[in-house]
Structures are given as C-alpha cells and as structure tokens.
Scaffold this motif. Structure first.
Motif, PDB file in Angstrom:
ATOM      1  N   CYS A 298       1.105  -1.456  -0.001  1.00  0.00           N
ATOM      2  CA  CYS A 298       0.216  -0.045  -0.388  1.00  0.00           C
ATOM      3  C   CYS A 298       0.543   1.659   0.110  1.00  0.00           C
ATOM      4  N   GLN A 299       1.871   1.047  -0.353  1.00  0.00           N
ATOM      5  CA  GLN A 299       2.620   2.211  -0.981  1.00  0.00           C
ATOM      6  C   GLN A 299       2.425   3.238  -2.387  1.00  0.00           C
ATOM      7  N   LEU A 300       1.568   2.512  -2.970  1.00  0.00           N
ATOM      8  CA  LEU A 300       0.597   3.084  -4.125  1.00  0.00           C
ATOM      9  C   LEU A 300      -0.724   2.683  -3.430  1.00  0.00           C
ATOM     10  N   GLN A 301      -0.988   3.638  -2.733  1.00  0.00           N
ATOM     11  CA  GLN A 301      -2.825   3.336  -2.055  1.00  0.00           C
ATOM     12  C   GLN A 301      -3.408   3.182  -2.878  1.00  0.00           C
ATOM     13  N   PRO A 302      -4.519   2.067  -2.821  1.00  0.00           N
ATOM     14  CA  PRO A 302      -5.423   1.834  -2.785  1.00  0.00           C
ATOM     15  C   PRO A 302      -6.338   2.989  -4.245  1.00  0.00           C
ATOM     16  N   GLY A 303      -7.327   3.198  -5.278  1.00  0.00           N
ATOM     17  CA  GLY A 303      -7.810   3.888  -5.591  1.00  0.00           C
ATOM     18  C   GLY A 303      -6.999   5.719  -6.002  1.00  0.00           C
ATOM     19  N   LEU A 304      -6.061   5.391  -6.014  1.00  0.00           N
ATOM     20  CA  LEU A 304      -5.288   6.629  -6.389  1.00  0.00           C
ATOM     21  C   LEU A 304      -4.772   6.230  -8.221  1.00  0.00           C
ATOM     22  N   PRO A 305      -4.566   7.969  -8.776  1.00  0.00           N
ATOM     23  CA  PRO A 305      -4.219   7.167 -10.132  1.00  0.00           C
ATOM     24  C   PRO A 305      -2.970   6.408 -10.044  1.00  0.00           C
ATOM     25  N   PHE A 306      -2.351   6.226 -10.964  1.00  0.00           N
ATOM     26  CA  PHE A 306      -1.718   5.068 -11.375  1.00  0.00           C
ATOM     27  C   PHE A 306      -1.203   6.267 -12.369  1.00  0.00           C
ATOM     28  N   VAL A 307       0.250   6.793 -12.283  1.00  0.00           N
ATOM     29  CA  VAL A 307       0.539   7.169 -12.826  1.00  0.00           C
ATOM     30  C   VAL A 307       2.185   7.202 -13.741  1.00  0.00           C
ATOM     31  N   GLU A 308       2.113   6.527 -15.216  1.00  0.00           N
ATOM     32  CA  GLU A 308       3.199   5.953 -15.542  1.00  0.00           C
ATOM     33  C   GLU A 308       4.663   6.516 -15.627  1.00  0.00           C
ATOM     34  N   ALA A 309       4.703   7.920 -15.427  1.00  0.00           N
ATOM     35  CA  ALA A 309       6.492   8.537 -16.054  1.00  0.00           C
ATOM     36  C   ALA A 309       6.402   9.094 -14.189  1.00  0.00           C
TER      37      ALA A 309
END
Length: 230
Positions: free
Chosen positions: A31-42
């Motif tokens: 969850c360091q990339l949190q659920p529901g947040l945008p996944f920005v490839e750059a």
C-alpha cells in the motif's frame, strides 16, 4: 585503461521487465501505492529509475491480476471495497474447498502436529493483542492442503489471491477478535484432517473461508464508512 572486471553487464530486457513488475507489485501490496489513487506511469518510472517500455509490460500483468484498473482511459491502483473483498474470498473458497477435497488423506499427522504445535503460542500472542504471529502462520497452515491438491493451476491462482488478501490486511489492518475466531476455525480444520469422515476437511475449509470473508468485508465497510467499533 578501464578495468573490464568493474563493468557489470546490463540485465536482459526480460529481467528488467520482471523486476519492474515485482517492484510495482510489492509497492501495491504494501500500500505504498494506495488503493484508488491514480497510477501515473511517468511518476512510477521516475521513482523506480526505469524507462517506460518495461513499465508497460509490468502494468499489463498487474491489470490482469487485478492490482491496476483502467477507467475511461485513466489508470488507477485498484480500490479495495467490501464487495470486492467478499468476491475475493468467495473465489478463494471455491479453490481451497477443491484443494481440501483433493488432499484428503494425504496430510501426515507428523506434518499436521508440526503446524498445530504453534497454536498455543499464537493464542497467547492474541491474548496480548498481537495478531502478526497468526498472520505470518496463516498461509503456512493453508498450505497443508493446498500444497497437496495435485493441481498446479489452483496453487498458482491461490498464490495470487494471497497477495490480494495481504494488500487488504496491510491497508485496513485486522481485528483481534476476528483473528481469534480464525484460529478457532483452524483448530476445527485440524480436527477435520484427523477425522475419518469423508468430506469433513472440505466442509471445514469452506465454512472457515466464507466466515472470514464475511468478517473482513464487514470490517472494510465499517472502516470506509467511519463507523468502526472498538
């Protein structure tokens, strides 16, 4: 003159892609990339110090596994909802019930006793409100029958589900009371393994996983609505 021994060969492209996939997967599970947040490839590429090419392949794999989703052309880390949690456990139940049925009679008492010897320690830790030892031992216990089902596809699918469940636990935590119930259900599964009654193990496993699914999905709903009781 350059010392050739100091030159480290670049990783093959397929290895970079695999490493990228595993790095992002762990960021999502923890969850360091949190659920529901945008996944920005750059942003992710910059954070990992990689180019966009291996990232795209990793994202494709993670979308297939349900960790990332695309809505109206925009990617985001898949959110965790009570409904999705319940569906996750229902799917897990189908696979584990089958695995339990196939492994009936294949689990030695020596191996069972080795695993259940930890139960008193786990109960004592839960009395101290420490759920981590149980969480650490949980999947090892389930491997008693999963690992003996003889179907590598089921084993593989359950390993992926384990990662999804760990993400839920990492994000929302666990309740001590719920974990005590799960330990009691593990005791019932252990008794079913010892039982000569046909189908006892599969029945106990089904009852346990569906019960956990109901508890966890209700817990998630309470957390998200802000009505969680102590």
């Amino acid at each position: 003159m350059m010392n050739e021994n100091s030159i480290q060969p670049l990783a093959r492209p397929e290895l970079i892609s695999d490493q990228t996939y595993e790095s992002i997967r762990q960021l999502i599970i923890k969850c360091q990339l949190q659920p529901g947040l945008p996944f920005v490839e750059a942003d992710v590429a910059r954070r990992l110090g990689i180019s966009r090419s291996p990232l795209r392949e990793a994202v494709r794999q993670l979308e297939e596994e349900g960790f990332i989703e695309t809505i109206e052309g925009r990617r985001r880390v898949a959110p965790i909802t009570a409904e999705k949690v319940l569906q996750l456990y229902e799917f897990r139940c189908v696979l584990e019930k089958f695995a339990a049925d196939r492994s009936e009679g294949l689990i030695s008492l020596k191996e069972l006793n080795r695993i259940t010897a930890k139960f008193d320690y786990l109960a004592a830790e839960l009395d101290q409100r420490n759920v981590q030892p149980f969480n650490d031992a949980d999947f090892e216990f389930h491997q008693l029958f999963i690992g003996r089902c003889g179907n590598p596809l089921i084993v593989s699918q359950l390993a992926k589900l384990e990662s999804q469940i760990k993400r839920v636990m990492n994000y929302f935590g666990t309740r001590v009371g719920h974990t005590k119930l799960a330990l009691q259900e593990h005791l019932e599964i252990a008794e079913a393994i010892r039982s000569p009654k046909p189908g006892a193990l599969a029945t106990a496993v089904e009852r346990h996983i569906l019960a956990v699914g109901r508890r966890v999905s209700a817990f998630v709903r309470e957390q998200q609505s802000g009505t969680l009781a102590d």
